[in-house]
Design an enzyme around this catalytic site. Structure first.
Site, PDB file in Angstrom:
ATOM      1  N   LYS B 196      27.338  29.716   0.369  1.00 32.15           N
ATOM      2  CA  LYS B 196      26.401  29.026  -0.530  1.00 32.15           C
ATOM      3  C   LYS B 196      27.080  28.690  -1.851  1.00 32.15           C
ATOM      4  O   LYS B 196      26.879  27.603  -2.414  1.00 32.15           O
ATOM      5  CB  LYS B 196      25.160  29.899  -0.755  1.00 32.15           C
ATOM      6  N   GLY B 294      14.261  33.217   5.577  1.00 34.52           N
ATOM      7  CA  GLY B 294      13.114  33.092   6.461  1.00 34.52           C
ATOM      8  C   GLY B 294      12.815  31.661   6.833  1.00 34.52           C
ATOM      9  O   GLY B 294      13.247  30.725   6.176  1.00 34.52           O
TER      10      GLY B 294
END
Lengths: 393, 393
Positions: B196, B294
């Protein structure tokens, strides 16, 4: 790569000075050519050749392609902005009142002239909320936008709730520290967050509502009894503007004090800080936090707008042009706490039901359901000395 | 207004299902025509006509103009992405490893083909950080980007610091709840946040660094002694990636555990939540908070990318094209805490100075200055069982 910007700036305060300093040190392909100021005689930290009192020295200078407007007077700011856009110049403004009152005409002028008007600095200082609503959140998917939009009120509430100060002492301190104006009504009366809310509603839902039609009740009637009530329940009171979608294409807008529980991320936003809470399909809660008020945070947003103009950025106002427009509604039920002294108030204000009723020699309150429409119609009765209203979850 | 998107989706998990449901209920001018899945026999909640195992049923369908890639396998994801872009389709991906390893070639392919590749979902789930770095923050003005990028590690650290669990118990619980993979190395070893970070660095500074060249040390060597040390000083340990500008045009990148004080807004980011801290000229601190991991948070970012494609949005990668490019450096001093058992470690790892030295029968630590370069060169010695390193302010 980027287009060279030659800037004419209206107003020279901490923001103007700060912008000038940073633009000098950085390689941003920008130049500030002129500052237009009111008072030529005032001593300045920069060469006097940079200053003029003649607006046309900027508006009629073909070399100046960008106008940055940082003055307080909303009417003068509107006049400058319109003239600059029509002269084919791009404009950066942070004047929330001017924008909230004139958004529709300013959008039309942009479409006619092709000029770009950016105003990230007008809402929550350094927090890039306009850009995010404009670019990132589809209105179909946006449930609500809320948060702490007014640093002065929040500073006062922090002092009251964290340091046990009275509202009046906290207000005075905020004024001494420069977080609140000598006439604080714009802030503590909820007008400033209302202007910001009107701008947010336009970029969140493509909906323009004149601020006069949006309810704003502030914290200026907050009393010790209300603080006591909140603390007993481990709640804080925050001043919260809300833009919310109800049944598909109807939008509710209002500014009201609200009791906020520990679990809310807004509970932790203290002092002059701002926080914007976005609820969107799927995303659950998204929170944007930063310094809301003051020269530097506003300067950072203004500077981001300026640098974006080097690449010809403009708001597309997509949501205002969608096939299925949304509409403003005041048919919305709120659960509120209403504190009052004169019982007769309850005969004049219609609650749909009353859940709790408390009375004592010092003060009385009720908790119940009331429609936004009713609060708006009875605003003068509800928003008066001796009365305090706040939304409950 | 917007262009109708006909979507072919690779992978059908909670995100795919959720996207399908929400696209059905909303008026978004989108249609999902096909899901490409591995296992045709698995029972699906949607009509079987929607599913295929043949990638070409999507890649070669001229009616499908948008490919959404939601599969785990980074190599397969890259292959799909390249083929789709070259077939003139726009692509949405959330595969951080695939992106971090191939950003440069993927940007070149976008420039050759004119197709658009969006991947907001690859970094910090629902938090629109890529978009904000791409659109809002000029690299000249950006001081640093940091934060909590990995929900699994943060969940474990929350359990350890707030509930007194051991690292091993907390890891097991995270795995039971599905916040951590069976092989947790990607998360707790700091690889996931490193991928990231590499993507963030590209959009923050226009700098591409292969993840192999970026230091990542995780929390998997965290011991009770380290937690005790932190708690005695009212600190928490958080796993923090950092992209930071030093002397003008040099950029430092690394992922390290860090001792965080109460005053830091990251101190309050708990469990699986993510928070991104942006420091920019003027703006002071800006903080973006939301659910990081999620299906739904990722789904919301994917959906925002999809809806943006209806308006032909593409990343411009402006910063990668600026006249004055920045460069990656590892010549950077850090103040660190190093806990170890075997004294001989200190003969092999060169500290520039040692401020504190503690030893006991249970464990030893030093606090001192060391260069990023030295940590990278001695990573195998530093990142081993019995040793834990964390940055100090």
């Amino acid at each position: 790569m980027s287009n060279k910007l030659v800037i004419g700036m209206f107003g020279f305060g901490v923001v103007g000075q700060g912008l000038y300093d940073i633009i000098k040190t950085k390689d941003l392909n920008l130049e500030i050519k002129k500052f237009v100021i009111k008072n030529q005689d005032k001593k300045r930290s920069l060469p006097s050749s940079l200053f003029t009192t003649d607006a046309n020295a900027v508006l009629q200078d073909p070399e100046i392609n960008t106008v940055v407007e940082l003055i307080d007077d909303a009417d003068a700011a509107y006049d400058i902005t319109v003239k600059a856009l029509k002269a084919g110049k791009n404009v950066v403004s942070a004047n929330k009142k001017m924008l909230a009152n004139n958004l529709e005409s300013l959008v039309n002028i942009q479409h006619e002239t092709g000029s770009s008007l950016l105003y990230e600095g007008s809402v929550c200082g350094s927090i890039p909320i306009i850009r995010n609503l404009e670019e990132y959140y589809d209105n179909e998917l946006l449930h609500s936008v809320s948060g702490i939009f007014n640093g002065s009120s929040n500073y006062i509430l922090s002092k009251v709730f964290n340091e046990g100060q009275s509202y009046d002492d906290a207000l005075k301190q905020a004024q001494d520290y420069g977080f609140a104006e000598t006439d604080p009504t714009l802030d503590v009366g909820g007008y400033d967050p209302k202007f910001k809310l009107a701008i947010v509603a336009y970029h969140a839902y493509g909906l323009y509502v004149n601020p006069d039609k949006i309810l704003n009740i502030g914290i200026d009637k907050l009393g010790d009894a209300d603080v006591k009530f909140a603390k007993e329940k481990n709640l804080k009171i925050k001043l919260l503007p809300l833009a919310k979608e109800v049944d598909g294409n109807q939008i509710v807008l209002y500014v009201l004090p609200k009791f906020v529980p520990k679990e809310s991320i807004l509970y932790a936003v203290e002092n002059e800080n701002n926080g914007v809470l976005v609820r969107a399909a799927f995303a659950d809660e998204q929170f944007f936090y930063g310094k809301g008020a003051g020269g530097h945070p506003t300067g950072s947003a203004v500077l981001s707008d300026i640098t974006a103009l080097r690449y010809g950025y403009k708001y597309e106002y997509k949501k205002h042009l969608v096939d299925k427009p949304v509409e403003y509604t005041t048919h919305y039920q709120l659960r509120v706490y209403l504190r009052f002294s004169d019982e007769s108030l309850l005969e004049k204000v219609n609650f749909d039901n009353i859940e709790e009723r408390y009375s004592s020699k010092d003060f009385n309150y009720i908790i119940g359901q009331i429609s936004l429409k009713e609060i708006i119609e009875k605003k003068e009765l509800i928003d008066q000395q001796g009365v305090f209203i706040a939304q409950m979850d």
